[in-house]
Design an enzyme around this catalytic site. Sequence first.
Site, PDB file in Angstrom:
ATOM      1  CB  ILE A   1      27.516  36.124  34.435  1.00 25.97           C
ATOM      2  CG1 ILE A   1      26.224  36.363  35.223  1.00 25.97           C
ATOM      3  CG2 ILE A   1      28.045  37.389  33.784  1.00 25.97           C
ATOM      4  CD1 ILE A   1      26.402  37.098  36.502  1.00 25.97           C
TER       5      ILE A   1
ATOM      6  CG  ASN B   1      31.128  52.147  33.227  1.00 29.14           C
ATOM      7  OD1 ASN B   1      30.228  52.956  33.066  1.00 29.14           O
ATOM      8  ND2 ASN B   1      31.590  51.393  32.229  1.00 29.14           N
TER       9      ASN B   1
ATOM     10  N   GLY C   1      35.054  42.773  30.029  1.00 29.15           N
ATOM     11  CA  GLY C   1      34.709  41.801  31.071  1.00 29.15           C
ATOM     12  C   GLY C   1      33.229  41.416  31.056  1.00 29.15           C
TER      13      GLY C   1
ATOM     14  CG  ASP D   1      29.563  46.856  31.424  1.00 28.32           C
ATOM     15  OD1 ASP D   1      28.364  46.638  31.178  1.00 28.32           O
ATOM     16  OD2 ASP D   1      30.025  47.977  31.691  1.00 28.32           O
TER      17      ASP D   1
ATOM     18  CB  SER E   1      34.883  45.175  42.671  1.00 28.81           C
ATOM     19  OG  SER E   1      34.049  46.318  42.642  1.00 28.81           O
ATOM     20  CB  THR E   2      37.238  40.183  41.479  1.00 30.39           C
ATOM     21  OG1 THR E   2      36.457  39.524  40.465  1.00 30.39           O
ATOM     22  CG2 THR E   2      36.511  40.134  42.811  1.00 30.39           C
ATOM     23  N   GLY E   3      37.778  42.270  38.682  1.00 33.48           N
ATOM     24  CA  GLY E   3      38.491  42.282  37.403  1.00 33.48           C
ATOM     25  C   GLY E   3      39.184  43.619  37.206  1.00 33.48           C
TER      26      GLY E   3
ATOM     27  CE1 TYR F   1      36.000  50.065  37.398  1.00 35.14           C
ATOM     28  CE2 TYR F   1      34.126  49.618  38.810  1.00 35.14           C
ATOM     29  CZ  TYR F   1      34.686  50.286  37.748  1.00 35.14           C
ATOM     30  OH  TYR F   1      33.922  51.205  37.054  1.00 35.14           O
TER      31      TYR F   1
HETATM   32  N1  APR Z   1      31.120  35.860  33.158  1.00 34.32           N
HETATM   33  C1  APR Z   1      31.452  35.800  34.468  1.00 34.32           C
HETATM   34  N2  APR Z   1      32.523  36.425  34.973  1.00 34.32           N
HETATM   35  C2  APR Z   1      33.300  37.137  34.133  1.00 34.32           C
HETATM   36  C3  APR Z   1      33.018  37.262  32.747  1.00 34.32           C
HETATM   37  C4  APR Z   1      31.889  36.569  32.265  1.00 34.32           C
HETATM   38  N3  APR Z   1      31.520  36.615  30.970  1.00 34.32           N
HETATM   39  N4  APR Z   1      33.980  38.042  32.179  1.00 34.32           N
HETATM   40  C5  APR Z   1      34.811  38.411  33.172  1.00 34.32           C
HETATM   41  N5  APR Z   1      34.426  37.859  34.347  1.00 34.32           N
HETATM   42  C6  APR Z   1      35.001  37.970  35.701  1.00 34.32           C
HETATM   43  C7  APR Z   1      36.385  38.558  35.810  1.00 34.32           C
HETATM   44  O1  APR Z   1      37.354  37.535  35.637  1.00 34.32           O
HETATM   45  C8  APR Z   1      36.374  39.062  37.236  1.00 34.32           C
HETATM   46  O2  APR Z   1      36.632  37.996  38.150  1.00 34.32           O
HETATM   47  O3  APR Z   1      34.186  38.862  36.435  1.00 34.32           O
HETATM   48  C9  APR Z   1      34.924  39.514  37.452  1.00 34.32           C
HETATM   49  C10 APR Z   1      34.686  41.011  37.394  1.00 34.32           C
HETATM   50  O4  APR Z   1      35.465  41.578  36.361  1.00 34.32           O
HETATM   51  P1  APR Z   1      35.042  42.846  35.491  1.00 34.32           P
HETATM   52  O5  APR Z   1      34.022  42.449  34.481  1.00 34.32           O
HETATM   53  O6  APR Z   1      36.283  43.490  35.016  1.00 34.32           O
HETATM   54  O7  APR Z   1      34.248  43.797  36.541  1.00 34.32           O
HETATM   55  P2  APR Z   1      34.820  44.883  37.619  1.00 34.32           P
HETATM   56  O8  APR Z   1      36.102  44.463  38.223  1.00 34.32           O
HETATM   57  O9  APR Z   1      33.662  45.152  38.515  1.00 34.32           O
HETATM   58  O10 APR Z   1      35.143  46.164  36.748  1.00 34.32           O
HETATM   59  C11 APR Z   1      34.105  46.922  36.217  1.00 34.32           C
HETATM   60  O11 APR Z   1      35.041  46.934  34.012  1.00 34.32           O
HETATM   61  O12 APR Z   1      34.037  46.215  32.063  1.00 34.32           O
HETATM   62  C12 APR Z   1      34.330  47.311  32.850  1.00 34.32           C
HETATM   63  O13 APR Z   1      32.487  48.779  32.389  1.00 34.32           O
HETATM   64  C13 APR Z   1      33.068  47.957  33.383  1.00 34.32           C
HETATM   65  O14 APR Z   1      34.292  49.889  34.056  1.00 34.32           O
HETATM   66  C14 APR Z   1      33.623  48.722  34.524  1.00 34.32           C
HETATM   67  C15 APR Z   1      34.659  47.772  35.101  1.00 34.32           C
END
Ligand code: APR
Length: 180
Positions: A17, A30, A38, A40, A125-127, A129
């Site tokens: 993304i 967050n 991830g 972020d 939220s699928t990573g 979280y």
């Molecule tokens: N582009 C698209 N999708 C991605 C990317 C990327 N560069 N990197 C990871 N993902 C996917 C993950 O595989 C997952 O399916 O995005 C989804 C969300 O994952 P996270 O980034 O971990 O987000 P989330 O689950 O909402 O957790 C948020 O993680 O990074 C920290 O600061 C953030 O504390 C917050 C938490």
Amino acid sequence: MKVQFGISRVELVQGDISQQQIDAIVNAANPELSGGGGVDGAIHRVAGPSVLEETRARYPLGCPAGDAVVSAPGMAKAKFLFHAVGPVWRGGQQREAELLRSCVRRCLELAVKYNCEGIAFPAISTGAYRFPVDLAAESSLGEVRTFFAGLTTPLMVRFVLFDAGTYGAFARVLESFVNR
Ligand code: APR
């Protein structure tokens, strides 16, 4: 995969993304808006330090789960970044689905407010979280479809899914909407 809903459209792509060229990119942030791994981490790496400086100054109290805030894009190829805070999955009885829908809706409202033609979402939220991806797809895509019903100008919503499993889960839900 692309599906038209009246004047608006949902697209699913597999990819990173942080590399999207589109009016608004949604970050999976967050509540402290402090950056992370991830999505972020990827977005802040591309955007550069100005984004954290801006969000720290504009939102000193952070952003609660279920909400989203806007910043400039830094060096990302977008006009805006929307920092959405999804819920941490705690088994499903802590309003997780409602909070996920709410942060998606807030981003869509910001897209309308800032006259965006296109907005790119990750699977919030699928990573880290741990929200189950099938349920997240149902909530996120369901909220987009509901929002489309009230729109009078077209909006393109692109979900950028990192891996094939997440793409497949979103594709199955979107496919099911075509026949519902
Ligand atoms: N582009 C698209 N999708 C991605 C990317 C990327 N560069 N990197 C990871 N993902 C996917 C993950 O595989 C997952 O399916 O995005 C989804 C969300 O994952 P996270 O980034 O971990 O987000 P989330 O689950 O909402 O957790 C948020 O993680 O990074 C920290 O600061 C953030 O504390 C917050 C938490």
